[in-house]
Structure formats: C-alpha cells, structure tokens
Design an enzyme around this catalytic site. Structure first.
Site, PDB file in Angstrom:
ATOM      1  N   GLU A  81     -14.250 -36.050 -57.282  1.00  0.00           N
ATOM      2  CA  GLU A  81     -13.222 -36.607 -58.159  1.00  0.00           C
ATOM      3  C   GLU A  81     -13.572 -36.158 -59.570  1.00  0.00           C
ATOM      4  OE1 GLU A  81     -12.086 -40.964 -60.006  1.00  0.00           O
ATOM      5  OE2 GLU A  81     -12.482 -40.871 -57.854  1.00  0.00           O
ATOM      6  N   GLU A  86     -10.178 -42.027 -68.447  1.00  0.00           N
ATOM      7  CA  GLU A  86     -10.010 -43.411 -67.991  1.00  0.00           C
ATOM      8  C   GLU A  86     -10.257 -44.320 -69.181  1.00  0.00           C
ATOM      9  OE1 GLU A  86     -11.159 -44.575 -63.679  1.00  0.00           O
ATOM     10  OE2 GLU A  86     -12.721 -43.202 -64.388  1.00  0.00           O
TER      11      GLU A  86
END
Length: 195
Positions: A81, A86
């Site tokens: 990933e 974020e």
C-alpha cells in the site's frame, strides 16, 4: 455510496463528502472512488491538489493498492500500500505519507511513515505528490520532500512495488485511526475537494 450527495464534480472540482444521515441502516455516508480496472500504473509521479476536511473523526486519504495479489498468501499487506496523503481530524494539520508491506506495517510496529505540519490543509489547496521508481518512493507536499522509502533489495516482503497499483480517494469517518480519539457528528458534512 455511489450517490451524487457523496461524490460529484462541481465546476473544476471533484467533491467527496461525508455526511451524517440515515441511509440503508447506517448513520453516516461517504464515498470511496477507485480506479481499479480503469487505470493502473507501475511507477510514475502522482500529484493530487486537494483541500482536506477537518473535525474529530474525519480521515481523508489519497492512496494506492496493488491491482492484483502477486505476492504472499494475503492481499494486504503482502502486496503493498502507498499512502500519498492521510490526515486524521484529531491531529489537525498533520499530513502523513506511509508505505505498508509484509515486513513494514503498523500492526507489527515496523511501519515506515512520516508526517509534516500543513496548518492550512483544510482551508487551502495543497499538492500531495509521490514519485515512485523501481528504487524509491518519495513523498512531497507543495514540492517539499518529507518522506523517502528505498528498495533495500531484500525481496517482495520489503518491496512489493514492482507491479501495477491503482488509486483510491476517500473520506472515512471514525474507524481505527480516524476515530481513535472519538468522533464529533456535529462537524459533518465535511468535504475533500480535489482540483
């Protein structure tokens, strides 16, 4: 959902919106946009200009996952990933970039990540970028480098990033990280705007 209330194009902006509303047995709605099966890449520069939501419980993300299970017996984290951006509402203004692999992820305490303070992340647009080559993944905000992860040559457990990945854009509300310090339903609706 796949409703325009949660994802739409408004002028030159893509809007992803988290809302407090009763919908099909849930108290909240949002959207995850995914390019899987439509657009996938192996290596490249990815730049996303976005303005982020704010408020306790919000968890916007711009990230990438492997298009197929190529390595190991588990899709995640074995196949990797890449978190381009974020942000969690309880840590307002701090933007994170991370990678997750079989050898490096948060549940086993080995995650490779970095964060940078962007005080205007929720009031102004900023450009979130990764450059991904066969040897490194580097993350930037407004062309300022703040995270580097290098291929150490120790195999797919460390570096599964030699296969196609697809992009995801979403806002979660609550969840393991976004809700770690609670949620405030009163902050909704909140948007991530992508220019």
């Amino acid at each position: 959902t796949d409703r325009s209330e949660n994802a739409r194009v408004d002028g030159s902006k893509l809007i992803i919106e988290a809302r407090k509303e009763d919908f099909k047995g849930s108290n909240y709605t949002s959207c995850r946009l995914v390019t899987r099966g439509k657009a996938e890449w192996r290596y490249g520069r990815f730049e996303i200009r976005a303005k982020l939501p704010q408020g306790l419980g919000t968890w916007p993300a711009i990230w990438m996952l492997a298009a197929r299970q190529h390595y190991g017996d588990e899709y995640w984290p074995h196949n990797g990933e890449i978190d381009i951006m974020e942000h969690v509402g309880y840590d307002q203004g701090f933007v994170h970039s991370s990678i997750h692999t079989k050898a490096f992820y948060h549940s086993i305490g080995t995650q490779k990540t970095a964060k940078v303070l962007i005080p205007t992340a929720s009031t102004e647009f900023h450009t979130y970028r990764i450059d991904w080559t066969r040897d490194t993944i580097t993350a930037y905000v407004d062309n300022k480098l703040y995270f580097t992860f290098a291929n150490d040559g120790q195999g797919w457990e460390h570096w599964p990033y030699d296969q196609p990945f697809y992009l995801l854009f979403n806002i979660a509300f609550g969840g393991g990280w976004g809700g770690a310090k609670g949620i405030d339903p009163g902050v909704l609706p909140q948007r991530m705007e992508v220019d």
